[in-house]
Each structure stands twice: as C-alpha cells, then as structure tokens.
Design an enzyme around this catalytic site. Structure first.
Site, PDB file in Angstrom:
ATOM      1  N   SER A   1     -59.224   0.399 -52.259  1.00 54.35           N
ATOM      2  CA  SER A   1     -58.315  -0.548 -51.607  1.00 54.35           C
ATOM      3  C   SER A   1     -57.024  -0.821 -52.360  1.00 54.35           C
ATOM      4  O   SER A   1     -56.205  -1.615 -51.894  1.00 54.35           O
ATOM      5  CB  SER A   1     -59.041  -1.867 -51.343  1.00 54.35           C
TER       6      SER A   1
ATOM      7  N   GLU B   1     -60.031   3.127 -43.521  1.00 54.45           N
ATOM      8  CA  GLU B   1     -61.210   2.376 -43.964  1.00 54.45           C
ATOM      9  C   GLU B   1     -62.353   2.556 -42.958  1.00 54.45           C
ATOM     10  O   GLU B   1     -62.113   2.567 -41.756  1.00 54.45           O
ATOM     11  CB  GLU B   1     -60.873   0.884 -44.059  1.00 54.45           C
TER      12      GLU B   1
END
Length: 307
Positions: free
Chosen positions: A84, A182
C-alpha cells in the site's frame, strides 16, 4: 465521514500543516553545521544484517543524501513489493492530473466493488464518496477499495495502473511498476517484478512529492496533511524516531511477510529527511507474519545516525 464538498477550511488546515513541518526546515537548512555527516556505512550495514537474522527477513533501507549528509543504503536497489505504499504517489497522481475542484466529484460504487481492508469505503456504499474522501481513506486508512476507485479515476488508455506507472516515469522513476489493483498487488510471489519498487526509487519519488516541486504548494499541502494524519504507521517508522521528531508516512503490508513504510521526518530543528524501509519474509512462505517491529528497529538505527 460526512459526504460534503472539499472546502476552503480543509485546504487552509492542510496549508497550515505544510508550513508547520517545512517552515522551520527552510529556516534551519542554512544553519546546519558542515560537519554533519554519517558514520561509515559498514557499521550500520552490520546492524541491519543483524536485524535480518533476528527477524528472519530481508530488509531494504534508503535515506537520500542531503547537502551535508551521505545517503543511507541497505539493499536499496533490490525490488520489494509496493503493497500500500503506492497509495501516496497514487493520490499525488490524482492531484497532479486534476484541479482542486475535482476533489468534490462524487464517485458511486456498489458492494461488488468492495475489497478487503476497506474500513471507510464499506461504510459508504449507499452514498458514494468524493475524490477527496477517497484520497483521505486511501492514505490515512489504507483503504483498498478507495485506492481502486482512484486508479479508475486516473484512467488512461492502459487503465489506472498504466497511468500510475506513467506518472512515476514522469518523475524520473524508471524502476517502479504497478500491474494490478487491490488486493492482488500484494500477492505476487517472491522474485516477481510485478507491482514492485525499490527503497531507492520510492524514496526519491516521495522526496519530489513532499519536499520538491512535483506538486504545487496547495496540492503538496494536502498530501502532506493526509500523510501526517495516517492511522496505520504508529508501530513502524514513527515508533523508531524520538517523540520530538515530526513524521508523515504511508505504510504497506502484504503476503510473504511484507511490511513497508515510507516517510518524511523532520528533526527538532526542522531538518527534513526521506526514509524508506521495506521488508519481506519470503522464507516463511505465503502466510509469513509481517514484522512491524523490524521496521521500527531499523528506523531507530536511522534516527540514531541522523540525530
């Protein structure tokens, strides 16, 4: 999170944050003693190697050189999964591509769009979220759905991942690449170059975004403010620096024991440094536990040198 426009108050608060963390740095930069240098790299490298042994991990560290300090490097040009950490330059790319009024654009989505680790987006399926709210959620809460929606907004002929990689290329980063969204980007097996960066590359990108002129002051202030109020980094680089240092950061976590953090830190006298710490524990397999304490201890080593 209320669904409201991105107003003048938010921008003023962000600008105040930028002044608070950079104003004293500009004042102090000319006052640093010329004798401020880092010790020989071998000693620090030995300490990082000991951490790798103790945590059964691979560690990468990069702190760019400043006018009076040499770079700190350890496996700095080895590839590590983005996880991330990509969300900080992703938000920067969205800010770069659009006027500030774009932050008020409402994005609607359905429950089918919700991905794992989406603590904010999952609460707003019925109402949608503005681009500004998605940026806030992606950085401060590492919200995966928010990041995917921002990638979609970034768009482009090759899709959001290609546009994101293209933005990195515009900043001179010829190494990093994003290939998936994601949560798939966190799952690539060890040795796969997809969805990877290096501590060296991501640190130089962050340096341009927060300390350089890659973004105009108002947009840079927003990015700085969101990173300053990040909720996921308390046990990583922030934990390794003394309480009187200011830290803004973006974390990343993934499979194979991956734990990352990229940060800008300011000394008590306002001297800024960029710190990138990345790690994985591929030897432990797909389900290896990430070790936040490894990052904190590596940051402590860095802080000891910079102090």
């Amino acid at each position: 999170m209320r669904n409201r426009g991105f107003g003048r108050r938010e921008l003023l608060v962000a600008m105040a944050m930028l002044v608070s963390v950079t104003g004293c740095a500009r004042h102090a930069s000319g006052a640093r003693p010329a004798s401020t240098t880092l010790p020989a790299g071998a000693d620090l490298a030995d300490r990082f190697a000991e951490l790798e042994r103790r945590y059964d991990a691979r560690l990468g560290v990069y702190v760019p050189a400043t006018g009076t300090t040499a770079a700190i490097e350890y496996r700095a040009d080895e590839r590590f999964a983005f996880c991330s950490t990509f969300k900080a330059p992703l938000v920067a790319a969205v800010l770069h591509q659009n006027p500030l009024t774009h932050l008020d654009k409402l994005i609607t989505y359905t429950s089918d769009d919700i991905r794992s680790i989406s603590p904010v987006a999952q609460q707003h399926v019925q109402t949608g979220m503005t681009i500004g709210q998605l940026c806030d959620a992606a950085i401060r809460y590492s919200d995966g759905t928010a990041a995917n929606l921002l990638l979609a907004d970034l768009g482009g002929p090759g899709g959001g991942t290609a546009a994101f990689t293209g933005y990195l290329r515009s900043l001179g980063d010829t190494v990093s690449r994003l290939d998936a969204e994601e949560p798939e980007l966190n799952r690539d097996p060890p040795g796969d170059e997809r969805d990877t960066t290096t501590p060296h590359a991501i640190a130089l990108v962050l340096q341009q975004l927060v300390l350089g002129n890659a973004l105009p002051p108002d947009k840079r202030a927003l990015l700085t403010d969101w990173m300053a109020r990040n909720t996921t980094g308390a046990k990583r680089i922030r934990a390794g620096f003394p309480a009187d240092w200011k830290v803004i950061d973006k974390t990343g976590t993934g499979d194979y024991g991956r734990a990352n953090d990229i940060a800008v830190v300011w000394s008590p006298t306002g001297v800024p440094y960029v710190v990138a710490v990345m790690s994985d524990r591929a030897g432990g397999g797909y389900d290896a536990e990430p070790r936040e304490a490894l990052l904190a201890e590596a940051a402590t080593c860095v802080a000891g040198v910079l102090a």
